[in-house]
Design a protein around this motif. Structure first.
Motif, short mmCIF file in Angstrom:
data_model
loop_
_atom_site.label_atom_id
_atom_site.label_comp_id
_atom_site.label_asym_id
_atom_site.label_seq_id
_atom_site.Cartn_x
_atom_site.Cartn_y
_atom_site.Cartn_z
N ASP A 126 -3.55 1.07 -6.08
CA ASP A 126 -4.34 1.86 -5.12
C ASP A 126 -3.43 2.80 -4.33
O ASP A 126 -3.76 3.98 -4.12
CB ASP A 126 -5.07 0.94 -4.13
N CYS A 127 -2.29 2.26 -3.87
CA CYS A 127 -1.36 3.07 -3.06
C CYS A 127 -0.75 4.20 -3.90
O CYS A 127 -0.49 5.29 -3.38
CB CYS A 127 -0.24 2.19 -2.50
N GLN A 128 -0.53 3.92 -5.16
CA GLN A 128 -0.03 4.99 -6.03
C GLN A 128 -1.11 6.06 -6.21
O GLN A 128 -0.81 7.26 -6.24
CB GLN A 128 0.38 4.42 -7.39
N GLY A 129 -2.36 5.60 -6.29
CA GLY A 129 -3.46 6.53 -6.50
C GLY A 129 -3.64 7.49 -5.34
O GLY A 129 -3.98 8.68 -5.54
N ASP A 130 -3.40 7.00 -4.12
CA ASP A 130 -3.60 7.88 -2.96
C ASP A 130 -2.29 8.54 -2.51
O ASP A 130 -2.24 9.17 -1.44
CB ASP A 130 -4.30 7.15 -1.81
N GLY A 131 -1.25 8.40 -3.30
CA GLY A 131 -0.01 9.10 -3.03
C GLY A 131 0.90 8.44 -2.00
O GLY A 131 1.93 9.00 -1.63
N SER A 132 0.56 7.22 -1.55
CA SER A 132 1.43 6.57 -0.56
C SER A 132 2.56 5.77 -1.21
O SER A 132 3.47 5.30 -0.52
CB SER A 132 0.62 5.70 0.41
N LEU A 133 2.51 5.62 -2.53
CA LEU A 133 3.64 5.05 -3.27
C LEU A 133 3.90 5.91 -4.51
O LEU A 133 2.96 6.53 -5.04
CB LEU A 133 3.37 3.60 -3.69
N PRO A 134 5.14 5.93 -4.98
CA PRO A 134 5.46 6.80 -6.11
C PRO A 134 4.80 6.32 -7.41
O PRO A 134 4.48 5.15 -7.57
CB PRO A 134 6.99 6.73 -6.21
N ALA A 135 4.63 7.24 -8.35
CA ALA A 135 3.95 6.96 -9.61
C ALA A 135 4.90 6.35 -10.64
O ALA A 135 4.98 6.80 -11.78
CB ALA A 135 3.34 8.27 -10.15
N SER A 136 5.60 5.30 -10.23
CA SER A 136 6.49 4.59 -11.14
C SER A 136 5.68 3.47 -11.81
O SER A 136 4.55 3.22 -11.43
CB SER A 136 7.66 4.04 -10.35
N PRO A 137 6.26 2.78 -12.81
CA PRO A 137 5.50 1.70 -13.46
C PRO A 137 5.00 0.69 -12.42
O PRO A 137 5.79 0.10 -11.66
CB PRO A 137 6.54 1.08 -14.40
#
Lengths: 206, 206
Positions: B145-156
């Motif tokens: 979820d956090c990756q989806g909203d840009g608050s965490l990087p798009a790493s594996p």
């Protein structure tokens, strides 16, 4: 209060040597049988001393365990200073520092837990607290180096060092429980830290 | 092999109820006295059953401990799914997930160690492994979820989730040993994770 050779500058050479032997015997008992194996009676037997001999050098089992933990922390700090002096810089230097603690956890699991884990931490003790601060500083110094060369972000170094060390500890624990490698694809704890340092490095360069 | 209510669908209602009581008694003994307090005899006494009654439901102490750990993991997964369903998004959602595990470690330290720590992990067991995977996935779903909203990087996502969970575990351990707060200035584990998520968020936005 006598707690061993490190803090017992006034002791005679013979007495210091006996304290050293007791600490080394306790460390071996930890390696071979964990904390349950460390009794003052077993330490005395392992050093061919009388059953009450340990009490001449340590207030009790807790003080002896604290001295084992103190010496391990002093040795870890020495190893981290060695990493810092070696001709390896940047992220690789920090990963070498990670390898130092991974190797300690692998080779001396009971002593690793004595130093770093609840519920088995060594009893609090002034010498131990000082050694823990010194070791943490040696690790943080390497973090500061990485901040200096731009491989880690310029955030508060103490907090960054504590966070990175916590991650190493958590990955070591996950690996010990057999749950790290399958899902992550990482072959070891170093690989996990390399992943995190890569992400933090991206932030440092932004 | 009977290991408790969760995997014993064919048992009668009365038998399931007794297994439940045994698991709950074991959990209480862990809370009150740690792993050393959990013997099948003590569990039988606590449930007013005969000394050999536990053996009708569990192969032995290890199977009973595994069932306690399995149920705690199932409950953690439920709580994390609840966090995900709540109207709190982004980094705050992940910090709420952190609070779930911090509260479990604080309120049930021996059970936390049973689930997550060496040297006291519950014995490996199929149900336990499945519950551990389910719980990890519930935590990783929040990372996604956090990756989806840009608050965490798009790493594996798996690797990011495992790394973040390791950091939480390491910070909990540092806090339990009394060494986290003074030098970091953090009032709790959540503050440490907020620091790390902030750094990773900087990378995500770069």
């Amino acid at each position: 209060m006598s707690t061993g050779a490190v803090s017992a500058g006034a002791m005679s050479t013979a007495a210091v040597s006996t304290a050293d032997r007791l600490v080394e015997a306790a460390a071996r008992l930890l390696d071979d049988g964990g904390q349950a194996a460390v009794t003052l009676r077993a330490v005395a037997t392992a050093t061919d001393l009388s059953h009450n001999a340990p009490y001449k050098h340590f207030d009790g089992r807790d003080a002896l365990l604290a001295e084992v933990a103190t010496r391990d922390l002093i040795h870890l700090a020495e190893q981290w200073r060695g990493v810092r002096a070696a001709p390896v810089a940047g992220r690789a230097r920090l990963l070498d520092a990670v390898d130092v603690i991974v190797a300690f956890a692998r080779d001396h699991p009971a002593r690793y837990r004595l130093v770093f884990d609840s519920p088995d931490p060594a009893p609090r003790h002034d010498d131990l607290d000082a050694a823990a601060e010194t070791a943490l500083q040696a690790f943080i110094d390497i973090v500061v180096d990485c901040q200096g060369d731009g491989s880690l972000p310029a955030s508060p170094s103490d907090n960054l060092g504590i966070t990175l060390f916590a991650t190493v500890h958590g990955l070591i624990s996950a690996d010990a429980s057999g749950r790290l490698r399958a899902r992550s694809g990482w072959g070891d704890v170093r690989a996990g830290m390399e992943f995190l340092l890569g992400l933090l490095g991206d932030g440092a360069r932004s």
